[in-house]
Design a protein around this motif. Structure first.
Motif, mmCIF file in Angstrom:
data_model
loop_
_atom_site.group_PDB
_atom_site.id
_atom_site.type_symbol
_atom_site.label_atom_id
_atom_site.label_comp_id
_atom_site.label_asym_id
_atom_site.label_seq_id
_atom_site.Cartn_x
_atom_site.Cartn_y
_atom_site.Cartn_z
ATOM 1 N N ALA A 80 1.675 -4.421 2.353
ATOM 2 C CA ALA A 80 0.719 -5.531 2.378
ATOM 3 C C ALA A 80 1.491 -6.838 2.467
ATOM 4 O O ALA A 80 1.121 -7.753 3.231
ATOM 5 C CB ALA A 80 -0.159 -5.516 1.132
ATOM 6 N N GLY A 81 2.587 -6.922 1.709
ATOM 7 C CA GLY A 81 3.420 -8.118 1.764
ATOM 8 C C GLY A 81 4.091 -8.297 3.110
ATOM 9 O O GLY A 81 4.117 -9.407 3.669
ATOM 10 N N ILE A 82 4.639 -7.224 3.662
ATOM 11 C CA ILE A 82 5.317 -7.309 4.959
ATOM 12 C C ILE A 82 4.334 -7.673 6.069
ATOM 13 O O ILE A 82 4.609 -8.538 6.922
ATOM 14 C CB ILE A 82 6.029 -5.977 5.271
ATOM 15 N N ALA A 83 3.153 -7.029 6.069
ATOM 16 C CA ALA A 83 2.147 -7.336 7.082
ATOM 17 C C ALA A 83 1.661 -8.777 6.960
ATOM 18 O O ALA A 83 1.356 -9.435 7.962
ATOM 19 C CB ALA A 83 0.970 -6.363 6.971
ATOM 20 N N VAL A 143 -4.028 -13.139 4.493
ATOM 21 C CA VAL A 143 -3.492 -12.151 3.556
ATOM 22 C C VAL A 143 -3.881 -10.756 4.044
ATOM 23 O O VAL A 143 -5.053 -10.466 4.272
ATOM 24 C CB VAL A 143 -4.039 -12.373 2.131
ATOM 25 N N GLN A 144 -2.891 -9.903 4.234
ATOM 26 C CA GLN A 144 -3.125 -8.526 4.663
ATOM 27 C C GLN A 144 -3.141 -7.597 3.446
ATOM 28 O O GLN A 144 -2.485 -7.869 2.434
ATOM 29 C CB GLN A 144 -2.020 -8.084 5.619
ATOM 30 N N GLY A 145 -3.878 -6.514 3.558
ATOM 31 C CA GLY A 145 -3.923 -5.538 2.482
ATOM 32 C C GLY A 145 -4.439 -4.210 2.996
ATOM 33 O O GLY A 145 -4.903 -4.105 4.138
ATOM 34 N N THR A 146 -4.356 -3.189 2.161
ATOM 35 C CA THR A 146 -4.815 -1.851 2.545
ATOM 36 C C THR A 146 -6.318 -1.857 2.779
ATOM 37 O O THR A 146 -7.082 -2.348 1.957
ATOM 38 C CB THR A 146 -4.465 -0.831 1.454
ATOM 39 N N SER A 147 -6.725 -1.284 3.904
ATOM 40 C CA SER A 147 -8.119 -1.357 4.322
ATOM 41 C C SER A 147 -8.983 -0.269 3.680
ATOM 42 O O SER A 147 -8.616 0.909 3.686
ATOM 43 C CB SER A 147 -8.209 -1.236 5.849
ATOM 44 N N PHE A 148 -10.149 -0.675 3.154
ATOM 45 C CA PHE A 148 -11.137 0.291 2.672
ATOM 46 C C PHE A 148 -11.788 1.053 3.829
ATOM 47 O O PHE A 148 -12.267 2.168 3.657
ATOM 48 C CB PHE A 148 -12.248 -0.428 1.900
ATOM 49 N N ALA A 149 -11.815 0.434 5.004
ATOM 50 C CA ALA A 149 -12.570 0.994 6.127
ATOM 51 C C ALA A 149 -12.102 2.395 6.505
ATOM 52 O O ALA A 149 -12.886 3.207 6.987
ATOM 53 C CB ALA A 149 -12.454 0.065 7.337
ATOM 54 N N PHE A 150 -10.823 2.679 6.276
ATOM 55 C CA PHE A 150 -10.273 3.957 6.713
ATOM 56 C C PHE A 150 -10.428 5.066 5.665
ATOM 57 O O PHE A 150 -10.123 6.223 5.949
ATOM 58 C CB PHE A 150 -8.794 3.792 7.066
ATOM 59 N N ILE A 151 -10.849 4.709 4.452
ATOM 60 C CA ILE A 151 -10.940 5.723 3.391
ATOM 61 C C ILE A 151 -11.884 6.875 3.754
ATOM 62 O O ILE A 151 -11.531 8.044 3.550
ATOM 63 C CB ILE A 151 -11.348 5.078 2.048
ATOM 64 N N PRO A 152 -13.093 6.600 4.291
ATOM 65 C CA PRO A 152 -13.957 7.733 4.651
ATOM 66 C C PRO A 152 -13.350 8.634 5.718
ATOM 67 O O PRO A 152 -13.742 9.806 5.825
ATOM 68 C CB PRO A 152 -15.222 7.037 5.188
ATOM 69 N N ILE A 153 -12.406 8.118 6.497
ATOM 70 C CA ILE A 153 -11.712 8.947 7.485
ATOM 71 C C ILE A 153 -10.615 9.756 6.813
ATOM 72 O O ILE A 153 -10.390 10.931 7.135
ATOM 73 C CB ILE A 153 -11.082 8.061 8.586
#
Length: 471
Positions: free
Chosen positions: A77-80, A98-108
Motif C-alpha cells: 500500500a505504501g509502495i503503490a 492514498v493506495q490500499g488493498t481493495s475490498f472489491a476483489f474479496i468476493p473473487i
C-alpha cells in the motif's frame, strides 16, 4: 476544515507544495489512520477463508502466513502510494492519492482460496500479478471505456461488493466460521466485543471532531480489544498468546518474490482482469474527487491515465511478493476535502510510514492478536459503508423502467448465485467459481444490458405490475 496556518489558500491547492516536515508528519499519519484498518482487513479475511487460523488462540500452522499477508498489505500500500505521489515516468498521477488493498476483489478471492490453505496461494497471487498488468493496460484506454460503466453499473457493483461481505462481518462478530458449531458462537460475550467497537466508532464519528473522528474505526477496535482483555478473550501466556506471537515475529523482514510459487488459474486470471475494470473506474472517480475537493478543478487526462497505470503496476508488483490488489482509497479523498491540504508530499510521508510498518513483522503479529469478534465489529461498519456508498452512487441514476429492469435482473441473478452456489454445481470449475462470486455475473449482466437495451425504454415503473405491460 482548512487550517490556514499550514499555508496560504493558493499553496494548499498546489499538489507540489510542502508544508514542512513538522506539519507533514502528523498530516501524513492522519491519512494512514484513516485507511489502516480497511487496508489490512482483506488480508485477514482471505487468511481466515483459506484456513490460516485467527486471533490469540490461532494455531501455529497458519500464523506466519497470516502475519506475512498483513505485512505485505502495509508494505505495498505504501509502495503503490509512492507510485501515485512521486510518480515514475507515465506512472502516477502525482496527486495526494492514498493506495490500499481493495475490498472489491474479496468476493473473487474467497471462492479461490476457501479451505485450501497455502495450496491456493500460488494461483491467487499469479492472478493478482496478471490482473495488475491488465489493469495497467487499461490506462491507455480508460477514457474510452467510461461510457460502459455509468452510475447504474458502478453503483450496482459497489452494492454487490458490500452485500457479499456483510455475511463475513456477522460471522466474525458471532465468533468466526470455525466456531459456528460451538456453544460460544453468537454468545453475548462475543457480541459484546463487536458491539463495543460499533458503539465507540459511531460515537466518535458523529460526536467528535478532528483526529478523533477520522480515527474512529481504529479507536473503536482498540476499545473492543480492551473489552476482550477485560473479559479474558485474549491470552497473554502460552505458545499462542500475545507475548509468544509478538516475540516470535521478526523485527525486520524483507518481502520474498514468489514466496508461494507461480501457478496459472483461468478462474483467478479472468476474475482479477474483469474486476480491474471496476477498480479502474473507481480510481477515476477518486482522482476527480481529489482535484475537485482539493483544488477546485477537473482532473486532467494525464492525471487519470497516470493514476490507472499506478493502480495496475502497484497491484502487479504486490502480486509478485504476496500482496493483494491495490486501489485508491475513497476515505482519504474525503479527508483531503475536509482538511483542504492538497500536498502530495504529505501523503508521501504517510506512505513511508506504511512501508516501515510493512517491513516490521511484529506489527503484523500485533494485528493478528485482535480477536475475530472485535474485528467483526469493525468490518460490520466498514462493509455497511460499502453498501451505503453504492446506494449513494445509485442515487444519481434516472430510475425509469429500463434502468429498473437492468438493476433487478443483475441483482437477482448475481445475489441469487452467491446465496445458492449449488445452483451451478455442474458448470466447469473455472466458470463455477466466477459465477458463484455473485459480483461478476451482476457486473456482466448490467454492462451488457446497459449497452444493448434501447435508451428510450423509459416510463414510470408500476410497482404492482409495471413489467406486465399495463403502463
Amino acid at each position: 476544515m482548512t487550517d490556514n496556518s499550514i499555508g496560504t489558500p493558493e499553496q494548499l491547492r498546489d499538489p507540489d507544495y510542502f508544508p514542512g516536515i513538522a506539519k507533514a508528519v502528523p498530516l501524513g499519519i492522519q491519512h494512514v489512520l484513516a485507511m489502516f484498518v480497511s487496508n489490512v482487513t482483506p488480508a485477514i479475511i482471505i487468511s481466515g477463508a483459506a484456513g490460516f487460523g485467527f486471533g490469540s488462540d490461532a494455531g501455529a500452522l497458519g500464523f506466519p502466513d497470516m502475519t506475512y499477508l498483513i505485512q505485505m498489505s502495509m508494505l505495498f500500500a505504501g509502495i503503490a502510494t509512492l507510485f501515485q505521489t512521486i510518480g515514475m515516468g507515465p506512472v502516477g498521477a502525482r496527486l495526494p492519492i492514498v493506495q490500499g488493498t481493495s475490498f472489491a476483489f474479496i468476493p473473487i478471492m474467497i471462492p479461490l482460496v476457501a479451505g485450501k490453505g497455502v495450496e491456493a496461494m500460488p494461483a491467487l497471487f499469479t492472478g493478482v500479478l496478471i490482473g495488475g498488468l491488465f489493469h495497467a493496460l487499461l490506462g491507455t484506454v480508460i477514457g474510452k471505456i467510461r461510457f460502459a460503466l455509468p452510475p447504474l453499473v458502478t453503483g450496482l457493483v459497489v452494492v454487490m461488493i458490500g452485500l457479499a461481505l456483510v455475511k463475513v462481518g456477522i460471522q466474525y462478530a458471532a465468533g468466526g466460521v470455525p466456531a459456528v458449531n460451538s456453544p460460544e458462537y453468537g454468545s453475548l460475550l462475543n457480541w459484546g466485543a463487536a458491539g463495543t467497537v460499533i458503539i465507540v466508532t459511531l460515537a466518535l464519528k458523529f460526536f467528535a471532531k478532528g483526529m478523533l473522528s477520522i480515527s474512529a474505526v481504529i479507536i473503536g477496535l482498540i476499545a473492543g480489544y480492551i473489552y476482550a482483555l477485560i473479559f479474558g478473550m485474549i491470552s497473554f501466556g502460552g505458545d499462542f498468546g500475545i507475548a509468544a506471537k509478538v516475540s516470535n515475529a521478526a523485527t525486520f523482514a524483507a518481502p520474498m518474490p514468489f514466496k508461494y510459487g507461480f501457478e496459472f488459474s483461468a478462474a483467478a486470471v479472468i476474475g482479477f482482469c474483469m474486476m480491474a475494470f471496476v477498480s479502474a473506474i473507481e480510481t477515476v472517480g477518486d482522482v476527480s474527487g481529489i482535484t475537485k475537493g482539493g483544488a477546485g478543478r477537473e482532473a486532467t487526462d494525464k492525471e487519470i491515465q497516470g493514476a490507472t497505470f499506478a493502480d495496475g503496476f502497484g497491484t502487479a508488483i504486490a502480486g509478485i511478493f504476496g500482496g493483494f490488489p491495490n486501489t485508491s482509497f475513497s476515505q482519504n479523498v474525503g479527508l483531503i476535502a475536509m482538511t483542504g491540504v492538497m500536498s502530495r508530499h504529505v501523503v508521501t510521508v504517510g506512505a513511508i510510514f506504511l512501508i516501515i510498518c510493512g517491513l516490521v513483522p511484529k506489527v503484523g503479529a500485533i494485528i493478528n492478536t485482535i480477536p475475530i469478534e472485535v474485528l467483526g465489529g469493525g468490518v460490520i461498519v466498514m462493509f455497511g459503508m460499502v453498501v451505503a456508498a453504492g446506494v449513494s452512487m445509485l442515487s444519481e441514476v434516472d430510475w425509469n423502467r429500463r434502468n429498473m429492469v437492468i438493476f433487478a435482473i443483475a441483482l437477482s441473478i448475481g445475489l441469487g448465485l452467491q446465496l445458492e452456489p449449488k445452483a451451478v454445481q455442474y458448470l466447469p470449475d473455472t466458470l463455477r467459481i466466477l459465477m458463484t462470486s455473485g459480483l461478476l455475473p451482476s457486473a456482466f449482466i448490467a454492462i451488457v444490458l446497459n449497452l444493448v437495451l434501447p435508451k428510450d425504454l423509459d416510463g414510470s415503473p408500476d410497482i404492482a405490475g409495471g413489467l406486465s405491460g399495463d403502463k
